[in-house]
Design a protein around this motif. Structure first.
Motif, mmCIF file in Angstrom:
data_model
loop_
_atom_site.group_PDB
_atom_site.id
_atom_site.type_symbol
_atom_site.label_atom_id
_atom_site.label_comp_id
_atom_site.label_asym_id
_atom_site.label_seq_id
_atom_site.Cartn_x
_atom_site.Cartn_y
_atom_site.Cartn_z
ATOM 1 N N GLY A 197 61.653 67.549 29.724
ATOM 2 C CA GLY A 197 60.739 67.376 30.840
ATOM 3 C C GLY A 197 61.428 67.537 32.180
ATOM 4 N N MET A 198 62.580 66.893 32.333
ATOM 5 C CA MET A 198 63.324 67.010 33.584
ATOM 6 C C MET A 198 63.904 68.409 33.764
ATOM 7 N N GLN A 199 64.320 69.024 32.671
ATOM 8 C CA GLN A 199 64.838 70.389 32.758
ATOM 9 C C GLN A 199 63.766 71.342 33.263
ATOM 10 N N ASN A 200 62.556 71.207 32.727
ATOM 11 C CA ASN A 200 61.455 72.064 33.181
ATOM 12 C C ASN A 200 61.110 71.795 34.641
ATOM 13 N N ALA A 201 61.105 70.516 35.027
ATOM 14 C CA ALA A 201 60.778 70.157 36.400
ATOM 15 C C ALA A 201 61.830 70.677 37.367
ATOM 16 N N CYS A 202 63.117 70.575 36.984
ATOM 17 C CA CYS A 202 64.197 71.049 37.843
ATOM 18 C C CYS A 202 64.135 72.571 37.995
ATOM 19 N N ALA A 203 63.879 73.268 36.892
ATOM 20 C CA ALA A 203 63.782 74.724 36.946
ATOM 21 C C ALA A 203 62.625 75.159 37.835
ATOM 22 N N SER A 204 61.486 74.482 37.698
ATOM 23 C CA SER A 204 60.310 74.823 38.497
ATOM 24 C C SER A 204 60.550 74.552 39.982
ATOM 25 N N LEU A 205 61.152 73.398 40.298
ATOM 26 C CA LEU A 205 61.414 73.057 41.691
ATOM 27 C C LEU A 205 62.453 73.999 42.291
ATOM 28 N N SER A 206 63.469 74.349 41.502
ATOM 29 C CA SER A 206 64.497 75.280 41.982
ATOM 30 C C SER A 206 63.888 76.619 42.359
ATOM 31 N N THR A 207 63.036 77.157 41.504
ATOM 32 C CA THR A 207 62.400 78.443 41.775
ATOM 33 C C THR A 207 61.539 78.378 43.031
ATOM 34 N N GLU A 208 60.764 77.301 43.169
ATOM 35 C CA GLU A 208 59.889 77.165 44.334
ATOM 36 C C GLU A 208 60.694 77.046 45.621
ATOM 37 N N LEU A 209 61.798 76.295 45.599
ATOM 38 C CA LEU A 209 62.593 76.128 46.812
ATOM 39 C C LEU A 209 63.368 77.394 47.152
ATOM 40 N N GLN A 210 63.781 78.146 46.131
ATOM 41 C CA GLN A 210 64.391 79.447 46.392
ATOM 42 C C GLN A 210 63.419 80.342 47.151
ATOM 43 N N ARG A 211 62.171 80.351 46.701
ATOM 44 C CA ARG A 211 61.167 81.182 47.364
ATOM 45 C C ARG A 211 60.900 80.691 48.785
ATOM 46 N N GLN A 212 60.844 79.367 48.962
ATOM 47 C CA GLN A 212 60.618 78.839 50.307
ATOM 48 C C GLN A 212 61.746 79.218 51.251
ATOM 49 N N MET A 213 62.990 79.168 50.770
ATOM 50 C CA MET A 213 64.120 79.526 51.619
ATOM 51 C C MET A 213 64.067 80.990 52.022
ATOM 52 N N LEU A 214 63.666 81.848 51.093
ATOM 53 C CA LEU A 214 63.587 83.269 51.399
ATOM 54 C C LEU A 214 62.431 83.588 52.344
#
Length: 223
Positions: A197-214
């Motif tokens: 559960g935490m792995q999926n949440a971390c992966a999802s948040l990482s992807t979203e924040l990468q997009r926000q930074m770009l």
């Protein structure tokens, strides 16, 4: 967003298990496989090396290999407006230069790669960590993150944490991989998430924040 003039990108030294930071930049021009980007010279250690360019193409976060062909040792622009410097997250001490890159091969989907870590402090994201709510998230990858906390925790400990997931939070555990006390008395922890559960949440948040930074833009306050 393709590699067009003004596009925000990240550079990473050729993938290794020891270097995970991404270096922000801004595309000045492209010509065929050549890309010239504005990079902070103080933080640019890649002269003559292979690097990976990360950027958003359509709705995909992609990676493409490149070779550093040269660095133009002069400021990329004498006077840059606030919106442009904010796009690539430079501070007042930075001295950006023009870096010429030659792209190799085709871009590949990057969101499934675990090693990309993005600095997120400028996004003001917080996580619950141990007994401290709303701790500042410093950076994140698909498998772990760094966080600032007032609480003292030993390395290799399991700590309860909660990651934002839309309008809710995903609760679980993380393992402390590194701990360092800062001058202000706070602690900086590097952690790896535990459990699916935490792995999926971390992966999802990482992807979203990468997009926000770009995509990050800053509106100029009206006078």
């Amino acid at each position: 967003m393709a590699l067009d003039t003004g596009s925000c990108i990240y550079l990473q030294q050729e993938i290794s298990s020891t270097r995970t930071d991404l270096l922000p930049g801004r595309v000045l021009w492209t010509r065929g496989d050549l890309v010239t980007t504005e990079i902070d010279v103080v933080a640019f250690p890649y002269a003559g090396k292979r690097v990976v360019i990360l950027y958003e193409e359509g709705r995909r976060f992609v990676a493409q290999e490149a070779v550093v062909q040269g660095i133009i040792d002069c400021e990329a622009e004498d006077e840059r407006c606030f919106e442009e410097t904010s796009h690539i997250d430079l501070d007042e001490e930075s001295r950006p230069v023009s870096v010429v890159l030659e792209r190799i091969g085709d871009p590949a989907l990057a969101e499934s790669r675990e090693c990309y870590r993005v600095r997120t402090a400028v996004l003001n994201v917080t996580v619950d960590f141990g007994s401290c709510p709303e701790c500042e998230l410093v950076d994140i990858s698909r498998t772990g993150f760094a966080v600032l906390s007032d609480e003292s925790v030993e390395e290799d400990s399991l700590v309860e944490a909660a990651l934002p997931n839309g309008e809710s939070f995903v609760h679980g555990h993380v393992r402390i991989q590194s701990a360092r006390q800062l001058r202000n008395g706070r602690y900086r922890y590097g952690v790896v998430v535990v459990g699916r559960g935490m792995q999926n949440a971390c992966a999802s948040l990482s992807t979203e924040l990468q997009r926000q930074m770009l995509r990050r833009t800053v509106c100029v306050r009206s006078s």
